[in-house]
Enzyme design. Structure first.
Site, mmCIF file in Angstrom:
data_model
loop_
_atom_site.group_PDB
_atom_site.id
_atom_site.type_symbol
_atom_site.label_atom_id
_atom_site.label_comp_id
_atom_site.label_asym_id
_atom_site.label_seq_id
_atom_site.Cartn_x
_atom_site.Cartn_y
_atom_site.Cartn_z
ATOM 1 N N ALA A 40 -11.069 -1.528 66.594
ATOM 2 C CA ALA A 40 -10.013 -1.302 67.571
ATOM 3 C C ALA A 40 -10.607 -0.672 68.820
ATOM 4 O O ALA A 40 -11.574 0.090 68.739
ATOM 5 C CB ALA A 40 -8.963 -0.372 66.994
ATOM 6 N N ARG A 48 -6.724 -0.573 73.318
ATOM 7 C CA ARG A 48 -5.577 -1.477 73.501
ATOM 8 C C ARG A 48 -5.249 -2.301 72.260
ATOM 9 O O ARG A 48 -4.103 -2.476 71.897
ATOM 10 C CB ARG A 48 -5.849 -2.433 74.666
ATOM 11 N N LEU A 75 -30.143 13.141 66.591
ATOM 12 C CA LEU A 75 -31.075 14.153 66.050
ATOM 13 C C LEU A 75 -30.502 14.808 64.792
ATOM 14 O O LEU A 75 -29.306 15.076 64.732
ATOM 15 C CB LEU A 75 -31.330 15.256 67.091
ATOM 16 N N GLY A 100 -24.221 5.928 80.610
ATOM 17 C CA GLY A 100 -23.510 6.225 79.352
ATOM 18 C C GLY A 100 -23.938 7.542 78.735
ATOM 19 O O GLY A 100 -23.744 7.763 77.539
ATOM 20 N N ASP A 125 -18.057 20.526 76.741
ATOM 21 C CA ASP A 125 -18.731 19.713 75.723
ATOM 22 C C ASP A 125 -19.786 20.559 74.980
ATOM 23 O O ASP A 125 -19.897 20.498 73.762
ATOM 24 C CB ASP A 125 -19.369 18.508 76.429
ATOM 25 N N LYS A 181 -20.060 21.879 71.015
ATOM 26 C CA LYS A 181 -21.226 21.638 70.157
ATOM 27 C C LYS A 181 -21.745 22.923 69.527
ATOM 28 O O LYS A 181 -22.038 22.955 68.330
ATOM 29 C CB LYS A 181 -22.344 20.975 70.974
ATOM 30 N N GLY A 188 -26.864 9.145 74.753
ATOM 31 C CA GLY A 188 -27.100 7.724 74.984
ATOM 32 C C GLY A 188 -26.562 6.914 73.831
ATOM 33 O O GLY A 188 -26.587 7.354 72.685
#
Ligand code: ADP
Ligand code: ASP
Ligand code: MG
Length: 814
Positions: free
Chosen positions: A502, A505, A611, A663, A677, A681, A796
């Site tokens: 999915a 949309r 990692l 990305g 972010d 983490k 990435g």
């Protein structure tokens, strides 16, 4: 040689039958027993039931039966003489059948005896057609009327054979005059000449009766599969042929649902030690299965799995049962009186309860019989009201090799446990050849497939993936899965099926697996509007073993399905950090659910992409180490941005644009730039290290005003970032002269967590990081002097997707 319905289904099949029989009859005398043309017995049953219910549509069914035979005869180029003989032998009975059904229609009643009469037409007709076809092909068969030789009692629809009389008559009618006899299966007569049948599937039994009476060299059952398979091929993928098995094993398998052989068939063959071969008329050179009395030293100690659907479990309990002799005896007697077949019994060693399984159709009758026999005990509360549970299935694991082998039951129950299948009752016979258990009906297929893999009967272990998110990471992951699919299939151990995908949309779900070639186009063209509720419910309904939901979105909504998925025994692998960094109670709940439901909740890619960070911390903790300090660069995107600015002199806003395009950032780069972010983490790592912290416990030092990051859309965010370009350029020049660098650091120090943009000099281990690299330094009891260091690319699509895939493969445990 017995040929089943599909082996006499058409002219082509009958010619194949003749080829098989011809080779054999040239060497030794053969009796050929045939079933009705496939589907005809069902049609006969339908016709008489409809007629008796005064439903006019019985006529159409009778016509369909006639058509089926006409078509078969019409496709064989008989000579005029044979044709006219066949017309009498086939058309006349068909006409009679029509008349009888008309009579039933008028009377509106159907007795078992009349039903047995009607049901016998299928074999009568098919055996005539086969005999005529044999003649047409130059053989000289003698047609034997099984009704005249097989003598039974008067249980019309499942009659018991009088072997003494039957054996005598068979011996008399099969003489050495001919090398080839043809007889209809399934049908017989009572002592007083009434029509009877041997029960549905009974043609196998007819052949065994002939074999036993004639001391045959072999009994061959020719059907449409390559012998006795390790499980019902309609319910389990990748079944294999079991080359050899004992009579006892075959009996257990057939009794518990392996339709390929009718259970009573084994007995006459076993009594005379006649080997039974199960062979495929569609692939006559396949060796099939040999069932005999010779012990098998082959590799399979579990020979097969079978199941019976639609059963009910009745439980009788109460203090009045303890130590009272005769309680069970009275019950079984009552059940026998009502002709109820008991499939399975268990009694607890406290003697406080007895539980047994019958077919759903018998459940009510069984309950009434018990209530009647224990009327006094029930009225005086010595026995509690009878409990009846229905919609259950019975699964049996069968194999002589299970005897004296430890751990078989353990393996069975752990496989079921891993798949969230609750067991309602268990029985193991003292022969240890059969372990059977009762589970919910909707879990039967899952149980069979999982056990089949668990006992290495399947070539592959199968995992079923449901992938949410088809952005950068998602599409890379699909590419990696496609490659892994090939590699594992070639290595022959794992079958990776993507059964759902999915994006924001659309969604596609298919229990048989989706083709990954051109997946995006398929998703766009065939996908339904995405609906998470439906997504969850479909996964539950599919109920496939080793189901794994993979979340590579950044969506809070998506993360809300985890609880329900884990509670439904579906594993969750996620790159989405929201759940693991949500309030601590929720994080604990997810871990708890995974534990109670025996599934995995894996989020390795939440920190450091591919990692091995979380794994390492978990292993340290599991082995008794303690984490004192973590110092880490955890944002691949921020590191990329500050490395481009600091080392290459790139303009700040340009560096952010690049990171986004490659990305490396979250879909909204504000999440990276605000430090949120990184906060998530380090929170996740701290929790793995055993600290029950919340986001609010983290001290974050922002490096730009919060208003800069307010816009939700990139084209509004970018101009705000451009306003900061000069400031970063000035700082950069200053840092360069001091030989220092920016690093966005996260630290955990004795329970305190902080994040922020730091300036470090060349002595710091993070000084030399490049691009999207992350570094994690762990100081623990064991790594007290110098830290344990994990470093490498930390963002990435490639590394993230491979981290997700590694989590997935670790669940497969191959
Ligand atoms: P026939 O008409 O030849 O008597 P049946 O339909 O009665 O054939 O029996 C063969 C079928 O039994 C197979 O096509 C298969 O679908 C089913 N079956 C169920 N369990 C097993 C098993 N363990 N091994 C082989 N076949 C099985
Ligand atoms: N024709 C019968 C049935 O369908 C017997 C058999 O095929 O064995 O039950
Ligand atoms: Mg059969």
């Amino acid at each position: 040689m017995k040929f089943g319905g599909t082996s006499v289904g058409s002219a082509e099949r009958i010619l194949q039958l003749i080829n098989i029989v011809r080779q054999q009859s040239e060497q030794t005398p053969v009796v050929v027993v045939v079933s009705a043309l496939s589907g005809v017995t069902n049609l006969l049953e339908e016709a008489c039931q409809k007629a008796a219910a005064q439903d006019e549509s019985f006529k159409a069914v009778v016509e369909a039966i006639a058509r089926r035979h006409d078509e078969c005869i019409g496709s064989i180029p008989f000579s005029p003489a044979t044709s006219s003989k066949l017309i009498i032998q086939v058309r006349e009975p068909l006409q009679r059948l029509g008349e009888i059904c008309k009579g039933l229609f008028l009377v509106g009643d159907l007795t078992a005896k009349t039903k047995a009469h009607i049901m016998s037409y299928g074999e009568l007709l098919s055996s005539r057609i086969v005999a005529a076809a044999m003649e047409h092909q130059g053989l000289s068969p003698v047609w034997i009327d099984s009704r005249k030789v097989i003598v039974t009692d008067s249980q019309y629809l499942a009659a018991q054979v009088d072997f003494e009389e039957t054996n005598k008559r068979i011996a008399e009618s099969i003489t050495s005059d001919s090398n080839l006899y043809v007889a209809p299966g399934y049908i017989a007569r009572s002592h007083i000449g009434e029509p009877t049948t041997l029960g549905r599937g009974g043609s196998d039994y007819t052949a065994a009766i002939f074999a036993g009476a004639l001391n045959a060299e072999a009994l061959e059952i020719w059907t449409d599969v390559n012998g006795m398979m390790s499980a019902d091929p309609r319910l389990v993928r990748d079944t294999i042929t079991i080359p050899e098995m004992s009579y006892a094993e075959a009996m257990e398998l057939s009794y518990f649902g392996a339709k390929v052989i009718y259970p009573p068939t084994i007995q006459p063959a076993m009594a005379k030690q006649i080997p039974i071969a199960i062979k495929n008329s569609f692939q006559s050179d396949h060796p099939g299965t040999i069932i005999s009395g010779i012990p098998d030293h082959g590799p399979y100690f579990v020979k097969g799995l079978t199941s019976i659907q639609d059963i009910a479990l009745l439980t009788i309990s109460g203090t009045g049962m303890i130590g009272v002799p005769g309680i069970a005896e009275r019950m079984f007697h009552a059940l026998a009186q009502s002709s109820i077949n008991i499939l399975f019994i268990t009694q607890s060693s406290s003697e406080h309860s007895i539980c047994f399984a019958v077919t759903k159709a018998d459940a009510l009758k069984a309950r009434q019989a018990i209530e009647h026999v224990y009327e006094y005990e029930l009225a005086s509360s010595r026995i509690d009201p009878v409990e009846v549970e229905s919609d259950l299935g019975l699964v049996a694991v069968v194999g002589d090799g299970m005897r004296e082998r430890a751990g078989v039951a353990g393996k069975i129950f752990s496989v079921l446990g891993e798949n969230g299948i609750n067991i309602r009752a268990i029985a193991q016979g003292a022969t240890e050849r059969n372990v059977s258990f009762v589970i919910n009906q909707n879990n039967v297929s899952k149980a069979l497939n999982a056990l089949h893999e668990g006992f290495f009967l399947s070539k592959y272990k199968t995992i079923h993936l449901f992938l949410l998110g088809a952005g950068n990471v998602g599409s890379t992951l699909i590419k990696q899965i496609a490659t892994a699919q090939k590699t594992f299939l070639e290595a022959g151990n794992l079958n990776i099926k993507v059964c759902g995908m999915a994006n924001s949309r659309q969604m596609l779900l298919d229990a048989n697996g989706l083709d990954l070639n051109g997946w995006l186009t398929t998703l766009q063209e065939k996908g339904k509007v995405v609906n998470l509720e439906e997504w969850k419910e479909t996964i539950k309904r599919f109920n496939l073993q080793n189901s794994i939901v993979i979340d590579v979105t950044a969506s809070e909504h998506v993360s809300e399905i985890y609880e329900d998925m884990l509670a439904s025994s579906v594993h969750v692998v996620t790159a989405n950090k929201i759940a693991a960094s949500s309030p601590f109670v929720r994080y604990k709940k997810l871990k708890g659910l995974a534990l109670t439901h025996n599934v995995k909740f894996l989020n390795e890619t939440n920190v450091g992409a591919g990692l091995p960070v979380i794994k390492t911390i978990r292993d340290l903790i599991l082995t008794g180490d303690r984490i004192h300090r973590i110092e880490a660069v955890l944002s691949g995107s921020l590191n990329y941005i500050f490395d481009r600015v600091g080392s290459d002199g790139c303009i700040f806003s340009v560096a952010v644009t690049e990171a986004r395009e490659k990305g490396y950032t979250e879909p909204n780069p504000a999440l990276d730039l605000s430090g949120k972010d990184v906060m998530r983490k380090i929170l996740i790592l701290s929790r793995e290290a055993g600290l029950p912290l919340e986001m609010d416990d983290i001290t974050n030092k922002p490096f730009m005003p919060s208003t800069t990051l307010e816009p939700e859309h990139w084209n509004e965010l970018l101009p705000n970032l451009q306003q900061l370009d000069n400031r970063f350029e000035e700082e950069r020049i200053q840092l360069a002269t001091q030989n220092k660098r920016w690093r966005y650091m996260a630290t955990l120090d004795e329970g305190k967590v902080a994040t922020g943009l730091e300036i470090i000099d060349s002595t710091h281990p993070a000084y030399h990081l490049k691009g999207t690299d992350n570094i994690i330094l762990l100081w623990t009891d064991r790594y007290a002097q110098r830290p344990l260091v994990i470093a490498g690319a930390g963002a990435g699509p490639d590394v993230t997707a491979s981290g997700v895939l590694a989590d997935v493969i670790s669940i497969a445990n191959v």
